[in-house]
Design a protein around this motif. Structure first.
Motif, PDB file in Angstrom:
ATOM      1  N   ALA A 251       0.833  -1.211   0.000  1.00 36.61           N
ATOM      2  CA  ALA A 251       0.000   0.000   0.000  1.00 36.61           C
ATOM      3  C   ALA A 251       0.869   1.263   0.000  1.00 36.61           C
ATOM      4  CB  ALA A 251      -0.922  -0.018   1.217  1.00 36.61           C
ATOM      5  N   LEU A 252       1.884   1.301   0.842  1.00 33.97           N
ATOM      6  CA  LEU A 252       2.737   2.492   0.924  1.00 33.97           C
ATOM      7  C   LEU A 252       3.604   2.656  -0.324  1.00 33.97           C
ATOM      8  CD1 LEU A 252       3.782   2.130   4.657  1.00 33.97           C
ATOM      9  CD2 LEU A 252       2.414   3.975   3.703  1.00 33.97           C
ATOM     10  N   SER A 315      -4.861   0.265  14.804  1.00 28.53           N
ATOM     11  CA  SER A 315      -3.453   0.653  14.912  1.00 28.53           C
ATOM     12  C   SER A 315      -2.737   0.545  13.575  1.00 28.53           C
ATOM     13  CB  SER A 315      -2.755  -0.230  15.954  1.00 28.53           C
ATOM     14  OG  SER A 315      -2.736  -1.579  15.526  1.00 28.53           O
ATOM     15  N   SER A 316      -3.035  -0.505  12.812  1.00 33.34           N
ATOM     16  CA  SER A 316      -2.383  -0.695  11.514  1.00 33.34           C
ATOM     17  C   SER A 316      -2.850   0.350  10.498  1.00 33.34           C
ATOM     18  CB  SER A 316      -2.664  -2.105  10.999  1.00 33.34           C
ATOM     19  OG  SER A 316      -2.050  -2.316   9.757  1.00 33.34           O
ATOM     20  N   ILE A 320      -0.504   3.258   8.759  1.00 34.85           N
ATOM     21  CA  ILE A 320      -0.340   3.421   7.308  1.00 34.85           C
ATOM     22  C   ILE A 320      -0.680   4.837   6.880  1.00 34.85           C
ATOM     23  CG2 ILE A 320      -1.230   2.663   5.068  1.00 34.85           C
ATOM     24  CD1 ILE A 320      -1.620  -0.104   6.274  1.00 34.85           C
ATOM     25  N   LEU A 321      -1.760   5.392   7.442  1.00 36.51           N
ATOM     26  CA  LEU A 321      -2.168   6.745   7.081  1.00 36.51           C
ATOM     27  C   LEU A 321      -1.103   7.769   7.474  1.00 36.51           C
ATOM     28  CD1 LEU A 321      -4.332   8.731   6.051  1.00 36.51           C
ATOM     29  CD2 LEU A 321      -5.315   8.712   8.361  1.00 36.51           C
ATOM     30  N   LEU A 322      -0.604   7.680   8.696  1.00 36.08           N
ATOM     31  CA  LEU A 322       0.405   8.639   9.157  1.00 36.08           C
ATOM     32  C   LEU A 322       1.719   8.492   8.392  1.00 36.08           C
ATOM     33  CD1 LEU A 322      -0.194   8.515  13.017  1.00 36.08           C
ATOM     34  CD2 LEU A 322      -0.949  10.255  11.397  1.00 36.08           C
ATOM     35  N   ASP A 483       4.481   5.081  13.847  1.00 37.38           N
ATOM     36  CA  ASP A 483       4.116   3.660  13.903  1.00 37.38           C
ATOM     37  C   ASP A 483       4.180   3.139  15.332  1.00 37.38           C
ATOM     38  OD1 ASP A 483       3.742   0.960  12.462  1.00 37.38           O
ATOM     39  OD2 ASP A 483       5.560   0.633  13.638  1.00 37.38           O
ATOM     40  N   ARG A 484       5.212   3.506  16.085  1.00 39.51           N
ATOM     41  CA  ARG A 484       5.338   2.997  17.449  1.00 39.51           C
ATOM     42  C   ARG A 484       4.265   3.571  18.371  1.00 39.51           C
ATOM     43  NH1 ARG A 484       7.417   0.069  14.748  1.00 39.51           N
ATOM     44  NH2 ARG A 484       9.482  -0.885  14.897  1.00 39.51           N
TER      45      ARG A 484
END
Length: 545
Positions: A251-252, A315-316, A320-322, A483-484
């Motif tokens: 996706a990224l 969370s996933s 991905i969005l951020l 992510d963290r």
């Protein structure tokens, strides 16, 4: 003794006490199949909500705490699996070897058949865990930790011995005769070992036969014991985590590739002759390293957590969005800075750049379909493209794209408690470090011949080099922190399990303990390798910027 109502109430109180004690892992609960059937009959006969029904329902909701159910009929096995799925909301794996297990195997979410007959393992002492010994032998073949050092020492010794033997053969005499005699003995020993192994396999084939349950199960364990279920679960957990990380990376990477291509062709630029090849080579190397470490199951199954079923878990999805926002914002800043530098210092930039579709003529060539007016005085090829000219926009897009591809692979790798961590794979650590070093070397122009081959335009000032390096650091830090933080606040179980220290409380002769020791040694060795890459990158940056 007493009435049926008092008996059921007494069982309910006893069951509560037993289950509460079992939660503290102070006992093992064992029941008979007849008791399970009696409870099910009581639940069916009491349609309304009463004391008997409540007591039986409480028992069924805690059925997953039962360790052993003895003397179970085929119907009881099937009912137990149905109750585990209905009342405990659990996924059930059923192992069986005969026709009487097929109904339960069909009811379970997943099933595995066992082969019948023990072959040569019948003669082994009951005090020896055969599966554990077999797993330890497989660990000796893995090149990790101290095994890597031992393999290097053996290789050095073999080379030294081979060199000495060649010298002895050249000289002749007694030394040459000794070498020839040792080679003949080694050849005979190898042949004897191969023959013994073949005979063992033939004996196993004669004794071990597929059971009737093999017809109903998607998996069949090669040996007649349930120890294979642990390996099946560990491999399944690792494969699920790898699938989720692959979907996140795809996706990224797709989003960034679309933006990069749009940025280049909007301004009339494109990649040089070898840029695509280099970028794809790094992507393939990252995929290979990530696959190697992601398909490595953990030594033990974590009892507290399993991988999510989709990347659209909160969370996933938020991670991905951020990450997407951070990567795109970095690319926008880099493109803007490159455009300013190209306008000020470069000659390839043209404010009147357009890409237009030309109506093809019946007699025209294929190249007339697409024409570019990116250079008014440049020559074009049969496809209407001008020769490539190094420029700052292409530089920035290429370097940031290589950096972000590696960053995506590192950040979105799941790691413990589902599969291997980054520092447990020498291949993955090497390619990650090499990719980051390549990006830094391309910016700082440490290896000018490499920049010339890739047709990278030289950055005019130290400030422009520092700016591009700062964008890379900004992108890496913000993406990693985002992510963290998503994992910490929205997936706390995974966060806690990943940080849970390895505790060697089990039997030190267990294969899982051996594997954990080897992985710990491998992590330390790869951390030293990563530190070398970091120091090299810092030295290149300080020297050139």
């Amino acid at each position: 003794k007493g009435s049926k109502k008092l008996s059921i109430q007494f069982c309910f109180r006893s069951t509560q006490n037993i289950m509460n004690t079992n939660n503290g892992e102070n006992c093992t609960v064992v029941v008979t199949g007849r008791a399970i059937e009696k409870i099910l009959q009581t639940m069916k006969s009491n349609n309304g909500i009463n004391d008997s029904y409540i007591g039986c329902l409480y028992f069924m909701r805690n059925l997953n705490q039962i360790s052993v159910i003895s003397r179970s009929s085929p119907e009881t096995k099937q009912n137990v699996i149905s109750c585990l799925k209905k009342y405990c909301d659990m996924k059930v794996l059923m192992c069986g070897d005969g026709v009487n297990d097929i109904a339960a195997m069909k009811t379970a979410d997943i099933s595995a058949a066992l082969l019948t007959g023990y072959g040569k393992e019948k003669s082994v002492s009951e005090n020896i865990d055969v599966e554990n010994e077999r797993r330890k032998l497989k660990l000796n073949d893995r090149i990790i930790g101290n095994n890597r050092l031992n393999a290097k020492r053996l290789s050095i010794l073999k080379k030294e011995r081979s060199r000495e033997d060649r010298i002895a053969l050249k000289k002749g005499g007694a030394a040459a005769a000794r070498v020839l005699a040792e080679e003949e003995m080694a050849r005979k020993a190898a042949l004897t070992k191969v023959e013994d192994r073949l005979n063992d396999e033939l004996n196993d084939v004669d004794n071990i036969k597929p059971g009737e349950a093999s017809l109903a199960a998607p998996f069949t364990f090669l040996r007649p014991c349930v120890d294979g279920a642990e390996q099946l679960l560990r491999s399944g957990i690792a494969a699920t985590a790898f699938s989720l990380s692959c979907h996140r990376s795809i996706a990224l990477n797709s989003l960034m590739a679309c933006f990069n291509l749009a940025t280049l062709y909007r301004n009339g630029f494109r990649y040089g002759k070898y840029m695509w090849n280099v970028e794809l080579s790094f992507i393939m190397a990252m995929d290979q390293g990530q696959q190697e470490i992601s398909c490595m199951p953990r030594p033990r199954i974590s009892p507290h957590i399993r991988p999510h079923r989709s990347i659209f878990q909160p969370s996933s999805a938020l991670s991905i969005l951020l990450q997407s926002i951070t990567h795109l914002y970095t690319l926008i800043l880099g493109h803007h800075a490159a455009t300013v530098i190209e306008r000020k210092y470069g000659k390839s930039f043209n404010k009147d750049v357009t890409v237009r579709l030309v109506q093809p003529q019946l007699y025209g060539s294929l190249g007339e379909l697409f024409q570019s007016s990116s250079a008014k005085d440049g020559k074009t090829n049969i496809f209407g493209k001008t020769p490539f000219k190094p420029n700052q926009v292409t530089n920035t897009v290429f370097i940031l794209s290589c950096f972000q591809n590696t960053l995506v692979a590192v950040i979105n790798h799941m790691g413990p408690p589902f599969n291997g961590s980054i520092f447990e794979s020498r291949t993955f650590c090497f390619w990650v470090g090499l990719s980051f070093l390549f990006c830094i070397a391309a910016v700082t122009e440490t290896f000018e011949p490499l920049n010339k081959i890739l047709e990278l335009a030289p950055l005019p000032t130290k400030h422009s080099k520092s700016l591009l390096l700062s964008l890379m650091v900004f992108d890496g830090l913000i993406s990693f922190i985002a992510d963290r933080l998503c994992t910490y606040f929205l997936d706390r179980k995974r966060w806690n399990e990943a940080l849970r220290p390895v505790q060697f409380k089990d039997d030190m002769d267990h294969a899982a303990v051996h594997e954990e020791n080897l992985l710990l040694q491998e992590r330390k060795m790869n951390q030293v390798l990563s530190l070398v890459f970091v120091l090299t990158a810092a030295w290149l940056t300080l020297q050139k910027c």
